[in-house]
Design a protein around this motif. Structure first.
Motif, PDB file in Angstrom:
ATOM      1  N   GLU A 168       0.821  -1.216   0.000  1.00 61.50           N
ATOM      2  CA  GLU A 168       0.000   0.000   0.000  1.00 61.50           C
ATOM      3  C   GLU A 168       0.850   1.260   0.000  1.00 61.50           C
ATOM      4  O   GLU A 168       0.513   2.254  -0.649  1.00 61.50           O
ATOM      5  CB  GLU A 168      -0.935   0.015   1.207  1.00 61.50           C
ATOM      6  CG  GLU A 168      -2.086  -0.960   1.110  1.00 61.50           C
ATOM      7  CD  GLU A 168      -3.099  -0.768   2.226  1.00 61.50           C
ATOM      8  OE1 GLU A 168      -3.214   0.370   2.743  1.00 61.50           O
ATOM      9  OE2 GLU A 168      -3.773  -1.752   2.591  1.00 61.50           O
ATOM     10  N   VAL A 169       1.942   1.264   0.720  1.00 60.14           N
ATOM     11  CA  VAL A 169       2.801   2.447   0.815  1.00 60.14           C
ATOM     12  C   VAL A 169       3.921   2.318  -0.218  1.00 60.14           C
ATOM     13  O   VAL A 169       4.710   1.374  -0.179  1.00 60.14           O
ATOM     14  CB  VAL A 169       3.378   2.589   2.232  1.00 60.14           C
ATOM     15  CG1 VAL A 169       4.319   3.797   2.303  1.00 60.14           C
ATOM     16  CG2 VAL A 169       2.250   2.732   3.243  1.00 60.14           C
ATOM     17  N   LYS A 170       3.969   3.268  -1.133  1.00 56.95           N
ATOM     18  CA  LYS A 170       4.898   3.187  -2.261  1.00 56.95           C
ATOM     19  C   LYS A 170       6.242   3.836  -1.930  1.00 56.95           C
ATOM     20  O   LYS A 170       6.306   4.857  -1.236  1.00 56.95           O
ATOM     21  CB  LYS A 170       4.302   3.887  -3.483  1.00 56.95           C
ATOM     22  CG  LYS A 170       3.451   3.019  -4.400  1.00 56.95           C
ATOM     23  CD  LYS A 170       2.344   2.275  -3.741  1.00 56.95           C
ATOM     24  CE  LYS A 170       1.484   1.473  -4.728  1.00 56.95           C
ATOM     25  NZ  LYS A 170       0.387   0.775  -4.051  1.00 56.95           N
ATOM     26  N   ASP A 171       7.312   3.251  -2.468  1.00 54.94           N
ATOM     27  CA  ASP A 171       8.632   3.864  -2.321  1.00 54.94           C
ATOM     28  C   ASP A 171       8.895   4.799  -3.501  1.00 54.94           C
ATOM     29  O   ASP A 171       8.050   4.975  -4.390  1.00 54.94           O
ATOM     30  CB  ASP A 171       9.722   2.799  -2.169  1.00 54.94           C
ATOM     31  CG  ASP A 171       9.831   1.860  -3.374  1.00 54.94           C
ATOM     32  OD1 ASP A 171       9.561   2.304  -4.516  1.00 54.94           O
ATOM     33  OD2 ASP A 171      10.191   0.682  -3.182  1.00 54.94           O
ATOM     34  N   ASP A 172      10.081   5.417  -3.509  1.00 62.31           N
ATOM     35  CA  ASP A 172      10.370   6.435  -4.523  1.00 62.31           C
ATOM     36  C   ASP A 172      10.309   5.872  -5.943  1.00 62.31           C
ATOM     37  O   ASP A 172       9.786   6.528  -6.859  1.00 62.31           O
ATOM     38  CB  ASP A 172      11.756   7.045  -4.280  1.00 62.31           C
ATOM     39  CG  ASP A 172      11.802   7.947  -3.053  1.00 62.31           C
ATOM     40  OD1 ASP A 172      10.718   8.322  -2.558  1.00 62.31           O
ATOM     41  OD2 ASP A 172      12.915   8.266  -2.593  1.00 62.31           O
ATOM     42  N   ALA A 215       7.726   7.066  -8.883  1.00 64.40           N
ATOM     43  CA  ALA A 215       8.250   7.566 -10.161  1.00 64.40           C
ATOM     44  C   ALA A 215       7.609   6.827 -11.327  1.00 64.40           C
ATOM     45  O   ALA A 215       7.257   7.448 -12.351  1.00 64.40           O
ATOM     46  CB  ALA A 215       9.771   7.409 -10.201  1.00 64.40           C
ATOM     47  N   ALA A 216       7.449   5.516 -11.216  1.00 58.81           N
ATOM     48  CA  ALA A 216       6.814   4.750 -12.291  1.00 58.81           C
ATOM     49  C   ALA A 216       5.362   5.156 -12.458  1.00 58.81           C
ATOM     50  O   ALA A 216       4.863   5.282 -13.595  1.00 58.81           O
ATOM     51  CB  ALA A 216       6.924   3.255 -11.996  1.00 58.81           C
ATOM     52  N   LEU A 217       4.666   5.371 -11.357  1.00 56.39           N
ATOM     53  CA  LEU A 217       3.266   5.794 -11.421  1.00 56.39           C
ATOM     54  C   LEU A 217       3.141   7.185 -12.037  1.00 56.39           C
ATOM     55  O   LEU A 217       2.234   7.444 -12.831  1.00 56.39           O
ATOM     56  CB  LEU A 217       2.647   5.760 -10.024  1.00 56.39           C
ATOM     57  CG  LEU A 217       2.353   4.351  -9.491  1.00 56.39           C
ATOM     58  CD1 LEU A 217       2.210   4.361  -7.977  1.00 56.39           C
ATOM     59  CD2 LEU A 217       1.092   3.784 -10.140  1.00 56.39           C
ATOM     60  N   GLY A 223      -5.607   3.875 -19.122  1.00 59.56           N
ATOM     61  CA  GLY A 223      -4.362   4.051 -18.395  1.00 59.56           C
ATOM     62  C   GLY A 223      -3.214   3.338 -19.075  1.00 59.56           C
ATOM     63  O   GLY A 223      -3.396   2.365 -19.812  1.00 59.56           O
ATOM     64  N   ALA A 224      -2.028   3.825 -18.807  1.00 63.20           N
ATOM     65  CA  ALA A 224      -0.793   3.234 -19.304  1.00 63.20           C
ATOM     66  C   ALA A 224      -0.128   2.446 -18.178  1.00 63.20           C
ATOM     67  O   ALA A 224      -0.376   2.685 -16.996  1.00 63.20           O
ATOM     68  CB  ALA A 224       0.152   4.326 -19.808  1.00 63.20           C
ATOM     69  N   ARG A 225       0.736   1.498 -18.561  1.00 70.33           N
ATOM     70  CA  ARG A 225       1.534   0.766 -17.585  1.00 70.33           C
ATOM     71  C   ARG A 225       3.013   1.019 -17.857  1.00 70.33           C
ATOM     72  O   ARG A 225       3.469   0.936 -19.009  1.00 70.33           O
ATOM     73  CB  ARG A 225       1.249  -0.732 -17.671  1.00 70.33           C
ATOM     74  CG  ARG A 225       1.767  -1.523 -16.463  1.00 70.33           C
ATOM     75  CD  ARG A 225       1.485  -2.997 -16.618  1.00 70.33           C
ATOM     76  NE  ARG A 225       2.457  -3.634 -17.510  1.00 70.33           N
ATOM     77  CZ  ARG A 225       2.253  -4.779 -18.144  1.00 70.33           C
ATOM     78  NH1 ARG A 225       1.098  -5.406 -18.035  1.00 70.33           N
ATOM     79  NH2 ARG A 225       3.197  -5.281 -18.915  1.00 70.33           N
ATOM     80  N   VAL A 226       3.749   1.352 -16.795  1.00 65.66           N
ATOM     81  CA  VAL A 226       5.183   1.630 -16.886  1.00 65.66           C
ATOM     82  C   VAL A 226       5.894   0.862 -15.781  1.00 65.66           C
ATOM     83  O   VAL A 226       5.540   1.000 -14.598  1.00 65.66           O
ATOM     84  CB  VAL A 226       5.474   3.138 -16.758  1.00 65.66           C
ATOM     85  CG1 VAL A 226       6.973   3.394 -16.662  1.00 65.66           C
ATOM     86  CG2 VAL A 226       4.878   3.906 -17.935  1.00 65.66           C
ATOM     87  N   VAL A 261      -2.513  15.065  -7.164  1.00 65.09           N
ATOM     88  CA  VAL A 261      -3.163  14.407  -8.287  1.00 65.09           C
ATOM     89  C   VAL A 261      -2.106  14.137  -9.353  1.00 65.09           C
ATOM     90  O   VAL A 261      -1.454  15.061  -9.851  1.00 65.09           O
ATOM     91  CB  VAL A 261      -4.311  15.264  -8.846  1.00 65.09           C
ATOM     92  CG1 VAL A 261      -4.904  14.614 -10.088  1.00 65.09           C
ATOM     93  CG2 VAL A 261      -5.390  15.459  -7.782  1.00 65.09           C
ATOM     94  N   LEU A 262      -1.936  12.866  -9.709  1.00 64.23           N
ATOM     95  CA  LEU A 262      -0.913  12.477 -10.683  1.00 64.23           C
ATOM     96  C   LEU A 262      -1.430  12.535 -12.113  1.00 64.23           C
ATOM     97  O   LEU A 262      -0.638  12.665 -13.049  1.00 64.23           O
ATOM     98  CB  LEU A 262      -0.410  11.065 -10.376  1.00 64.23           C
ATOM     99  CG  LEU A 262       0.189  10.854  -8.977  1.00 64.23           C
ATOM    100  CD1 LEU A 262       0.685   9.416  -8.822  1.00 64.23           C
ATOM    101  CD2 LEU A 262       1.310  11.841  -8.690  1.00 64.23           C
TER     102      LEU A 262
END
Length: 355
Positions: free
Chosen positions: A127-131, A135-137, A215-218, A343-344
């Motif tokens: 649930e908690v994302k790292d750097d 960045a990918a999101l 949506g895109a996936r990276v 907001v991303l």
């Protein structure tokens, strides 16, 4: 955070729960803990000692390249391979995804040990994302919104839903996505009232609402965004519904903050729709976590008992759906912070009148 650090966090959690180890059999969790991107693998994570990765011969070279810091076991019997590397004790299983047959076999293989559900222990860590994850999101969201802006700048009226959906997907790939995040929802006219409409050969016409959920996936991480526009000039009903959804989303977004109850956002968004007279037309969930899966923990609802944590990424997507007439959804992918949510998916949420 490295995958080794993620495994260390998990091992501490297992020890706190009185578990000697965890059989990680959910493939997306294996990826999170190791970086393995193949389609068959499992991981034994002990509370003390080194984890062991198992896969079959098809992925020997891939495992060598992607997991240089882990012991690899090449076998077609992943469960048996993990069981052989345990000592008598209490082990956790991912009971929410492990099949009945696989559980029965583990019980047989682990006769000298006990098995216990570990719940969604890895999902809770995710649930908690790292750097690197954030960045990918960010990249996935940027590609997504730029792609839609390009598509909306072109000709729409006279084309089919399916044609426009394929153009949107191809544009995301051209802009650098490794894949699309999910099957694109592209709906026009009365089809916009269907929350998860599959594109058809319906021809877009002037006066239509046009809803794109895409949506895109990276690097394995998914973006999720929805915008609803009008082809031509919007009528009063379209403006009213769009405004009600936008106000509801703003109310929900405001409460996506560190330490705030997850349920508070749901309550606020629904209260806004109720005040506008449209709550009964909101028939879907309000939001969900997003990351290595397009739908992951936490899920935003009025019954969620937890609180939000900084660096959680989730969606906020209220909508109004009126069968036979049309619908509007506005959705963003959002990063929870200690202050205002970020907001991303930065594309405008104004009611665009296209053409």
């Amino acid at each position: 955070m490295s995958t080794a650090a993620r495994r260390t966090r998990l091992a501490r959690e297992l020890a706190d729960r009185g578990l000697d180890g965890l059989f990680v059999t959910t493939l997306v969790n294996v990826r999170y803990l190791t970086g393995f991107t193949g389609s068959n693998g499992a991981l034994l994570v002990p509370a003390e000692g080194d984890a062991v990765f198992l896969t079959d011969g098809r992925y020997r070279d891939q495992a060598d390249a992607e997991l240089p810091d882990l012991e690899h076991v090449i076998t077609r019997d992943l469960l048996g391979g993990m069981a052989e590397r345990t000592h008598p004790g209490t082990y956790g299983i991912e009971s929410h995804t492990l099949s009945v047959d696989a559980h029965a076999r583990l019980v047989e293989l682990m006769a000298a040990s006990s098995l216990r559900s570990a719940g969604r222990v890895v999902e809770s860590l995710r649930e908690v994302k790292d750097d690197a994850e954030v960045a990918a999101l960010r990249s996935a969201c940027d590609i997504s919104t730029r792609a839609l802006e390009q598509v909306l700048a072109g000709r729409l009226v006279g084309r089919t839903e399916r044609q426009v959906a394929r153009e949107l997907e191809n544009t995301m790939l051209d802009l650098g996505a490794e894949a699309i995040a999910f099957d694109t929802i592209l709906a026009s006219g009365p089809n916009t009232a269907i929350p998860h409409h599959s594109p058809t050969d319906r021809v877009l016409a002037t006066g239509d609402l046009l809803k794109a959920d895409f949506g895109a996936r990276v690097d394995g991480y998914h973006a999720d965004c929805t915008r609803t526009v009008v082809l031509g000039r919007a009528d009063d009903w379209q403006r009213e519904v769009h405004a009600a959804v936008r106000e509801s989303q703003a109310a929900g977004l405001e409460l996506l903050r560190d330490g705030v109850a997850v349920a508070a956002s749901d309550t606020a968004a629904r209260a806004s729709l109720e005040a506008a007279g449209w709550l009964e037309a909101f028939t879907t969930g309000l939001g969900h976590g997003v990351g290595l899966e397009i739908h992951e923990d936490p899920f935003v609802s009025g019954t969620h008992a937890g609180k939000l944590t900084s660096r959680t990424v989730l969606t906020m997507e209220p909508g109004i759906y009126v069968p036979g007439r049309g619908g509007v959804r506005i959705e963003d992918t959002v990063l929870v912070t200690a202050g205002a949510p970020e907001v991303l998916t930065t594309m405008t949420k104004d009611l665009l009148e296209i053409g």
